[in-house]
Design a protein around this motif. Structure first.
Motif, mmCIF file in Angstrom:
data_model
loop_
_atom_site.group_PDB
_atom_site.id
_atom_site.type_symbol
_atom_site.label_atom_id
_atom_site.label_comp_id
_atom_site.label_asym_id
_atom_site.label_seq_id
_atom_site.Cartn_x
_atom_site.Cartn_y
_atom_site.Cartn_z
ATOM 1 N N LEU A 1 22.241 49.795 12.796
ATOM 2 C CA LEU A 1 21.755 48.422 12.716
ATOM 3 C C LEU A 1 21.363 47.951 14.116
ATOM 4 N N GLY A 2 20.278 47.188 14.176
ATOM 5 C CA GLY A 2 19.753 46.746 15.474
ATOM 6 C C GLY A 2 20.366 45.430 15.927
ATOM 7 N N PHE A 3 21.586 45.491 16.432
ATOM 8 C CA PHE A 3 22.241 44.278 16.925
ATOM 9 C C PHE A 3 21.583 43.799 18.221
ATOM 10 N N ASN A 4 21.752 42.502 18.487
ATOM 11 C CA ASN A 4 21.230 41.926 19.719
ATOM 12 C C ASN A 4 21.951 42.498 20.936
ATOM 13 N N GLN A 5 21.253 42.547 22.058
ATOM 14 C CA GLN A 5 21.841 42.977 23.329
ATOM 15 C C GLN A 5 22.208 41.741 24.143
ATOM 16 N N ILE A 6 23.423 41.722 24.686
ATOM 17 C CA ILE A 6 23.871 40.598 25.516
ATOM 18 C C ILE A 6 23.483 40.906 26.962
ATOM 19 N N GLN A 7 22.544 40.142 27.496
ATOM 20 C CA GLN A 7 21.992 40.441 28.816
ATOM 21 C C GLN A 7 23.020 40.264 29.934
ATOM 22 N N ASN A 8 23.758 39.161 29.909
ATOM 23 C CA ASN A 8 24.744 38.885 30.969
ATOM 24 C C ASN A 8 25.988 38.302 30.317
ATOM 25 N N LEU A 9 27.028 39.122 30.202
ATOM 26 C CA LEU A 9 28.242 38.697 29.510
ATOM 27 C C LEU A 9 29.100 37.791 30.378
ATOM 28 N N GLY A 10 29.203 38.092 31.669
ATOM 29 C CA GLY A 10 30.037 37.298 32.563
ATOM 30 C C GLY A 10 30.318 38.038 33.858
ATOM 31 N N THR A 11 31.013 37.367 34.780
ATOM 32 C CA THR A 11 31.249 37.901 36.127
ATOM 33 C C THR A 11 32.698 37.675 36.539
ATOM 34 N N ILE A 12 33.271 38.655 37.235
ATOM 35 C CA ILE A 12 34.588 38.509 37.845
ATOM 36 C C ILE A 12 34.451 38.735 39.348
ATOM 37 N N ARG A 13 35.495 38.390 40.108
ATOM 38 C CA ARG A 13 35.469 38.552 41.569
ATOM 39 C C ARG A 13 36.754 39.235 42.020
ATOM 40 N N VAL A 14 36.609 40.258 42.865
ATOM 41 C CA VAL A 14 37.761 40.979 43.413
ATOM 42 C C VAL A 14 37.571 41.152 44.919
ATOM 43 N N ASP A 15 38.694 41.357 45.624
ATOM 44 C CA ASP A 15 38.671 41.583 47.069
ATOM 45 C C ASP A 15 39.140 42.997 47.378
ATOM 46 N N VAL A 16 38.479 43.618 48.341
ATOM 47 C CA VAL A 16 38.928 44.897 48.887
ATOM 48 C C VAL A 16 39.299 44.634 50.342
ATOM 49 N N VAL A 17 40.580 44.826 50.668
ATOM 50 C CA VAL A 17 41.079 44.481 52.000
ATOM 51 C C VAL A 17 41.172 45.728 52.865
ATOM 52 N N ALA A 18 40.958 45.536 54.163
ATOM 53 C CA ALA A 18 41.016 46.649 55.108
ATOM 54 C C ALA A 18 42.435 47.175 55.217
ATOM 55 N N ALA A 19 42.548 48.494 55.326
ATOM 56 C CA ALA A 19 43.865 49.119 55.482
ATOM 57 C C ALA A 19 44.389 48.828 56.879
ATOM 58 N N GLN A 20 45.648 48.364 57.008
ATOM 59 C CA GLN A 20 46.262 48.057 58.295
ATOM 60 C C GLN A 20 47.238 49.156 58.675
ATOM 61 N N GLN A 21 47.296 49.430 59.985
ATOM 62 C CA GLN A 21 48.241 50.429 60.463
ATOM 63 C C GLN A 21 49.640 49.833 60.461
ATOM 64 N N VAL A 22 50.517 50.386 59.674
ATOM 65 C CA VAL A 22 51.880 49.881 59.540
ATOM 66 C C VAL A 22 52.817 50.823 60.272
ATOM 67 N N PRO A 23 53.632 50.343 61.269
ATOM 68 C CA PRO A 23 54.552 51.211 62.006
ATOM 69 C C PRO A 23 55.557 51.872 61.079
ATOM 70 N N GLU A 24 56.072 53.023 61.517
ATOM 71 C CA GLU A 24 57.091 53.718 60.752
ATOM 72 C C GLU A 24 58.343 52.851 60.666
#
Length: 347
Positions: free
Chosen positions: A300-323
């Motif tokens: 069956l030829g259902f409609n295509q949803i062009q833009n469903l929605g958007t989320i936002r995420v952060d990628v943080v820089a790795a920090q040097q952690v002392p032993e």
């Protein structure tokens, strides 16, 4: 006392300097509603007519005319849920769990095919055999609500299923109608006696096989972009994993499609029966012999949803952690310096 206070303060400062905030688990839900309407014969035009009416009061006339060249219509109303963490460390994959969740009874699939016309008289009478006291019947109440057909010709098939959409789960429906019959006696208001009938028996089967789409992502700061295709093939959540660089990313879900299969199976059946004016036993669809007329499978030829929605995420820089050992030694060193200064002040 001063020495103890200084040691506690140093410990708190040391913990605050080395600890990082834990990522937050987030969930976003987007409406994903699909609909389709097309020919029942896997292509080609389709058209339909459905008219009916009544005239009169408690006693009157009715008519019904409907015809359809063959149409299948479907809706699949659901939600796409995305579960993810607010931030990911640099070098780790950003994982988004995608889950397709159908609305309760949000799915329908119905077919229509045939031509039928009927007209006759209707009765809609109610009353009381006895006495009516303060609006209540003291006696035997009665209600007559009946259609008495004068003309009832043709056939019409309308198999329909209402359900909760679930990926990779088949839904089915059946309908049957008599197209021709001989043998019974026509007594004006119906047929009476044994008969031999030809019936059409229709079965429809529908399966949503997967949800597919594109995850398009953009770095808000640098403007870097990318995309990744995804498919949800079962009822279980599907992990979408993205390799993203440092920064804040907007991830949009685009071009969402519902993949599916639809099967239309129509059989011609020979059914001996006994007609009793308002019905027939056994009913249509209970034939002794069956012949396959049509058996088609298509999507069956259902409609295509062009833009469903958007989320936002952060990628943080790795920090040097002392032993850990270095941290302990560093902490003791700070504590020793503090104690030494306090002793010097106390002299």
């Amino acid at each position: 006392m001063r020495a103890r206070t200084s040691l506690s303060t140093i410990a708190l400062l040391l913990f605050a300097a080395t600890a990082s905030a834990a990522p937050i688990a987030l969930s976003s839900t987007f409406n994903a509603d699909f609909s389709a309407s097309q020919s029942l014969w896997a292509g080609g035009p389709n058209a339909g007519l459905d008219e009916s009416g009544r005239t009169g009061g408690s006693v009157g006339l009715y008519y019904s005319v409907k015809a359809n060249t063959g149409t299948v219509a479907a809706t699949q109303n659901a939600a796409l849920m995305a579960n993810y963490l607010s931030e990911t460390a640099e070098g780790s994959l950003t994982t988004i769990a995608l889950d397709f969740i159908g609305d309760p009874n949000g799915g329908t699939v119905e077919a229509a095919f045939g031509a039928a016309a009927s007209t006759g008289m209707f009765l809609d009478i109610s009353g009381c055999v006895g006495v009516v006291v303060l609006g209540s019947c003291v006696g035997v109440p009665y209600n007559i609500d009946a259609d008495i057909p004068v003309i009832d010709e043709g056939f019409f098939l309308e198999p329909t299923t209402t359900h909760t959409p679930v990926i990779d789960t088949q839904r089915s429906a059946n309908d049957a109608a008599q197209t021709f019959g001989v043998g019974s006696l026509d007594v004006v208001i119906g047929n009476l006696g044994p008969s031999m009938n030809l019936d059409l028996d229709q079965n429809i089967y529908f399966t949503p096989t997967s949800i597919s789409g594109t995850a398009s992502y953009r770095n808000v700061t640098s403007g870097a972009t990318g995309s990744s295709l995804f498919v949800i093939p079962t009822d279980a959540p599907r992990n979408l994993q993205l390799a993203l660089g440092v920064g804040t990313w907007e991830i949009s879900f685009l071009d969402i499609m519902l993949q599916n299969t639809f099967r239309n199976d129509i059989n011609l059946e020979l059914r001996p029966a006994f007609d009793y004016i308002v019905g027939s036993w056994p009913p249509p669809g209970s034939g002794l012999f069956s012949f396959d007329l049509i058996d088609q499978t298509f999507a069956l030829g259902f409609n295509q949803i062009q833009n469903l929605g958007t989320i936002r995420v952060d990628v943080v820089a790795a920090q040097q952690v002392p032993e850990p050992t270095v941290l302990v030694l560093f902490g003791f060193g700070l504590a020793g310096v503090a104690v030494r200064r306090l002793r010097l002040r106390g002299r």
